[in-house]
Motif scaffolding. Structure first.
Motif, PDB file in Angstrom:
ATOM      1  N   SER A 283     -25.983 -28.002  13.326  1.00 21.22           N
ATOM      2  CA  SER A 283     -26.323 -29.416  13.211  1.00 21.22           C
ATOM      3  C   SER A 283     -27.620 -29.698  13.950  1.00 21.22           C
ATOM      4  N   VAL A 284     -28.311 -30.710  13.490  1.00 20.62           N
ATOM      5  CA  VAL A 284     -29.541 -31.121  14.180  1.00 20.62           C
ATOM      6  C   VAL A 284     -29.345 -32.538  14.689  1.00 20.62           C
ATOM      7  N   ASP A 285     -29.526 -33.516  13.812  1.00 21.30           N
ATOM      8  CA  ASP A 285     -29.372 -34.899  14.264  1.00 21.30           C
ATOM      9  C   ASP A 285     -27.935 -35.386  14.187  1.00 21.30           C
ATOM     10  N   GLU A 286     -27.012 -34.534  13.624  1.00 19.70           N
ATOM     11  CA  GLU A 286     -25.626 -34.981  13.495  1.00 19.70           C
ATOM     12  C   GLU A 286     -24.886 -34.979  14.825  1.00 19.70           C
TER      13      GLU A 286
ATOM     14  N   TYR B 266     -19.884 -31.164  -1.288  1.00 21.63           N
ATOM     15  CA  TYR B 266     -18.799 -32.131  -1.083  1.00 21.63           C
ATOM     16  C   TYR B 266     -17.565 -31.709  -1.871  1.00 21.63           C
ATOM     17  N   LEU B 267     -17.762 -31.376  -3.144  1.00 22.31           N
ATOM     18  CA  LEU B 267     -16.644 -30.958  -3.984  1.00 22.31           C
ATOM     19  C   LEU B 267     -16.049 -29.648  -3.500  1.00 22.31           C
ATOM     20  N   ASN B 268     -16.901 -28.719  -3.057  1.00 23.50           N
ATOM     21  CA  ASN B 268     -16.399 -27.448  -2.548  1.00 23.50           C
ATOM     22  C   ASN B 268     -15.548 -27.656  -1.299  1.00 23.50           C
ATOM     23  N   ALA B 269     -16.028 -28.519  -0.390  1.00 28.11           N
ATOM     24  CA  ALA B 269     -15.277 -28.791   0.837  1.00 28.11           C
ATOM     25  C   ALA B 269     -13.939 -29.447   0.515  1.00 28.11           C
ATOM     26  N   ARG B 270     -13.953 -30.392  -0.419  1.00 24.20           N
ATOM     27  CA  ARG B 270     -12.718 -31.086  -0.772  1.00 24.20           C
ATOM     28  C   ARG B 270     -11.731 -30.134  -1.441  1.00 24.20           C
ATOM     29  N   ALA B 271     -12.247 -29.266  -2.315  1.00 23.10           N
ATOM     30  CA  ALA B 271     -11.359 -28.315  -2.983  1.00 23.10           C
ATOM     31  C   ALA B 271     -10.707 -27.385  -1.976  1.00 23.10           C
ATOM     32  N   THR B 272     -11.467 -26.952  -0.978  1.00 19.33           N
ATOM     33  CA  THR B 272     -10.919 -26.067   0.054  1.00 19.33           C
ATOM     34  C   THR B 272      -9.831 -26.775   0.857  1.00 19.33           C
TER      35      THR B 272
ATOM     36  N   LEU C 217     -15.313 -25.939   9.402  1.00 16.08           N
ATOM     37  CA  LEU C 217     -16.493 -26.466  10.074  1.00 16.08           C
ATOM     38  C   LEU C 217     -17.388 -27.147   9.052  1.00 16.08           C
ATOM     39  N   LEU C 218     -17.737 -28.390   9.316  1.00 16.90           N
ATOM     40  CA  LEU C 218     -18.545 -29.172   8.388  1.00 16.90           C
ATOM     41  C   LEU C 218     -19.733 -29.795   9.100  1.00 16.90           C
ATOM     42  N   THR C 219     -20.776 -30.032   8.355  1.00 18.65           N
ATOM     43  CA  THR C 219     -21.858 -30.894   8.819  1.00 18.65           C
ATOM     44  C   THR C 219     -21.888 -32.106   7.899  1.00 18.65           C
ATOM     45  N   HIS C 220     -22.574 -33.145   8.309  1.00 20.24           N
ATOM     46  CA  HIS C 220     -22.680 -34.318   7.456  1.00 20.24           C
ATOM     47  C   HIS C 220     -23.434 -33.976   6.176  1.00 20.24           C
ATOM     48  N   ASP C 221     -24.340 -32.993   6.226  1.00 18.25           N
ATOM     49  CA  ASP C 221     -25.045 -32.575   5.023  1.00 18.25           C
ATOM     50  C   ASP C 221     -24.095 -32.007   3.989  1.00 18.25           C
ATOM     51  N   ASP C 222     -23.027 -31.330   4.444  1.00 15.27           N
ATOM     52  CA  ASP C 222     -22.031 -30.800   3.512  1.00 15.27           C
ATOM     53  C   ASP C 222     -21.379 -31.917   2.716  1.00 15.27           C
ATOM     54  N   LEU C 223     -21.304 -33.096   3.319  1.00 15.49           N
ATOM     55  CA  LEU C 223     -20.606 -34.203   2.690  1.00 15.49           C
ATOM     56  C   LEU C 223     -21.558 -35.130   1.948  1.00 15.49           C
ATOM     57  N   ARG C 224     -22.863 -34.943   2.138  1.00 16.35           N
ATOM     58  CA  ARG C 224     -23.838 -35.724   1.363  1.00 16.35           C
ATOM     59  C   ARG C 224     -24.150 -35.042   0.039  1.00 16.35           C
ATOM     60  N   ASN C 225     -24.210 -33.714   0.060  1.00 20.98           N
ATOM     61  CA  ASN C 225     -24.524 -32.945  -1.135  1.00 20.98           C
ATOM     62  C   ASN C 225     -23.304 -32.902  -2.053  1.00 20.98           C
ATOM     63  N   ARG C 226     -23.474 -33.328  -3.291  1.00 19.42           N
ATOM     64  CA  ARG C 226     -22.324 -33.493  -4.181  1.00 19.42           C
ATOM     65  C   ARG C 226     -21.583 -32.186  -4.421  1.00 19.42           C
ATOM     66  N   ARG C 227     -22.322 -31.104  -4.674  1.00 22.30           N
ATOM     67  CA  ARG C 227     -21.651 -29.841  -4.945  1.00 22.30           C
ATOM     68  C   ARG C 227     -20.928 -29.316  -3.711  1.00 22.30           C
TER      69      ARG C 227
ATOM     70  N   ILE D 222     -15.162 -39.854   7.405  1.00 23.99           N
ATOM     71  CA  ILE D 222     -15.729 -39.236   6.210  1.00 23.99           C
ATOM     72  C   ILE D 222     -14.740 -38.249   5.605  1.00 23.99           C
ATOM     73  N   VAL D 223     -14.052 -37.480   6.457  1.00 22.89           N
ATOM     74  CA  VAL D 223     -13.051 -36.522   5.976  1.00 22.89           C
ATOM     75  C   VAL D 223     -11.887 -37.269   5.327  1.00 22.89           C
ATOM     76  N   ALA D 224     -11.517 -38.429   5.892  1.00 26.07           N
ATOM     77  CA  ALA D 224     -10.424 -39.214   5.304  1.00 26.07           C
ATOM     78  C   ALA D 224     -10.755 -39.604   3.865  1.00 26.07           C
ATOM     79  N   ALA D 225     -12.003 -40.011   3.637  1.00 27.84           N
ATOM     80  CA  ALA D 225     -12.421 -40.327   2.269  1.00 27.84           C
ATOM     81  C   ALA D 225     -12.507 -39.065   1.425  1.00 27.84           C
ATOM     82  N   LEU D 226     -12.942 -37.980   2.029  1.00 26.26           N
ATOM     83  CA  LEU D 226     -13.099 -36.705   1.322  1.00 26.26           C
ATOM     84  C   LEU D 226     -11.780 -36.221   0.730  1.00 26.26           C
ATOM     85  N   VAL D 227     -10.697 -36.324   1.504  1.00 26.80           N
ATOM     86  CA  VAL D 227      -9.397 -35.803   1.052  1.00 26.80           C
ATOM     87  C   VAL D 227      -8.509 -36.889   0.462  1.00 26.80           C
TER      88      VAL D 227
END
Length: 395
Positions: free
Chosen positions: A155-158, A129-135, A117-127, A170-175
């Motif tokens: 989520s709020v505005d997401e 972002y790296l944690n999500a990608r590593a997982t 489960l992700l929010t867009h904030d997870d992918l904006r924050n660099r640390r 975004i996930v495609a770029a993430l992985v």
């Protein structure tokens, strides 16, 4: 309209070759999972699951971005389900429907299924972002099928129109995916809405996403989903910029889905702006770096110059500055020339403690590990003509 090729008819889309891929993100829309009487149905999901299994058998990796949680939650409550579409109600329904949605995919997969489960904030924050990608990378290495969804409950505005289409890009770029696949109840992009315009023709190939092409997308016609063709093109635009091609196709047509197994697409293919690696390397070379640097020895510098290797702690001499995990930093040689730039897996203080050590010592030194690499090869771009560092080099 020179940037497009058009197909012939609504019912007979010409087949075209899919770009070669090793890792793909597959987004499945709510209309493919929601049963007519409520709840979830495997009717269309079975064929998509078979495509995923066939891809796995060929040594490929798939990340699934699946909608359907809200529809599943509404069906579980039946007559007690909130009638409104306000945010709190959708968040509650999404929380309730996550379990049956994951259960559906697990019932169709011989491999273990993991919920992410992700929010867009997870992918904006660099640390984060790296944690999500590593997982996600670790799950793929373990042979698991990751099922990604928006974390709607926080989520709020997401939680907006078409969030999972854009999340998939975004996930495609993430992985570092090679291909974005978007399955829905629509078979292609059309020059106009084919429901209202008999002259509408399918657009089978888009070389460049121009404003004129974006205008072809109408609003959502779905009663269950939150997106339409416009959000799919928005997702394709994000993938385009990241160097990832996008395939839009009908997940309701068995022959269309089965053709994907043979590398053939009956739908719309949106090209990428450049290769995925070219786009990422360009970004790494041109985004402003944080103050500070990582200085490496001659052996590590030679290895990096050869390309496609990661920077390990054993080749590090020192770290200057106060950069944090996830920051973009310059990598300099013993003479102080910048020979590469990359996203650091560790902060400057951590690297100073790890300098010169073997990767297997990381956990013992720090008490934890973010991976064996100081900078992973996918997050590193070499500089062909080394330049003097823009930051002060300490002796």
């Amino acid at each position: 309209m020179a940037a497009i090729d058009t197909g012939n008819t609504h019912t007979d889309l010409p087949a075209q070759a899919l770009p070669p891929w090793r890792r793909a993100v597959l987004k499945v829309g709510s209309n493919l999972l929601a049963a007519d009487g409520g709840g979830l149905t495997p009717r269309y999901a079975e064929t998509l699951a078979a495509f995923i299994a066939a891809s796995h058998a060929e040594g490929r990796q798939v990340v699934l971005v699946s909608s359907g949680a809200v529809a599943a939650g509404r069906a579980l409550l039946r007559e007690h389900a909130p009638a409104g579409g306000d945010l709190a109600a959708r968040q509650a329904l999404a929380a309730l429907g996550q379990a049956p949605m994951i259960a559906l995919w697990q019932s169709l997969s011989a491999r273990p299924v993991a919920q992410v489960l992700l929010t867009h904030d997870d992918l904006r924050n660099r640390r984060r972002y790296l944690n999500a990608r590593a997982t996600l990378r670790e799950l793929l290495q373990l042979g698991v099928l990751p099922v990604v969804n928006e974390n709607d409950t926080v989520s709020v505005d997401e939680l907006k129109l078409g969030d999972n289409d854009n999340l998939a890009a975004i996930v495609a770029a993430l992985v570092d995916a090679d291909l974005l696949l978007i399955a829905s109840d629509v078979d292609a992009l059309y020059s106009a809405d084919p429901r209202h315009d008999s002259t509408a023709v399918p657009i089978t190939h888009v070389a460049k996403l121009t404003p004129a092409i974006l205008e072809m997308a109408g609003d959502s016609s779905s009663t269950m989903g939150t997106g339409g063709m416009r959000t799919k093109l928005q997702a394709a635009t994000k993938a385009f910029a990241a160097g990832i091609p996008t395939a839009l196709f009908s997940g309701r047509d068995t022959a269309t889905v089965q053709a994907l197994e043979q590398g053939r697409l009956r739908g719309t293919l949106v090209d990428a702006s450049s290769s995925r690696m070219q786009a990422r390397k360009y970004w790494l070379r041109h985004v402003p770096a944080e103050p500070g640097h990582i200085r490496i020895d001659a052996g590590a510098a030679k290895a990096l110059a050869g390309g496609r290797v990661s920077l390990l702690p054993g080749g590090v001499l020192e770290a200057s500055g106060e950069f944090r995990r996830g920051d973009l930093v310059e990598i300099v040689d013993t003479a102080g020339s910048v020979i590469a730039r990359g996203l650091s897996q560790y902060g400057a203080d951590e690297i100073r403690r790890l300098a010169g050590r073997h990767s297997r010592e990381i956990d013992g030194v720090l008490g934890y590990s973010h991976g064996d690499e100081v900078v992973h090869r996918d997050d590193l771009a070499t500089i062909e003509s080394p330049v003097n560092s823009s930051t002060e080099i300490s002796a």
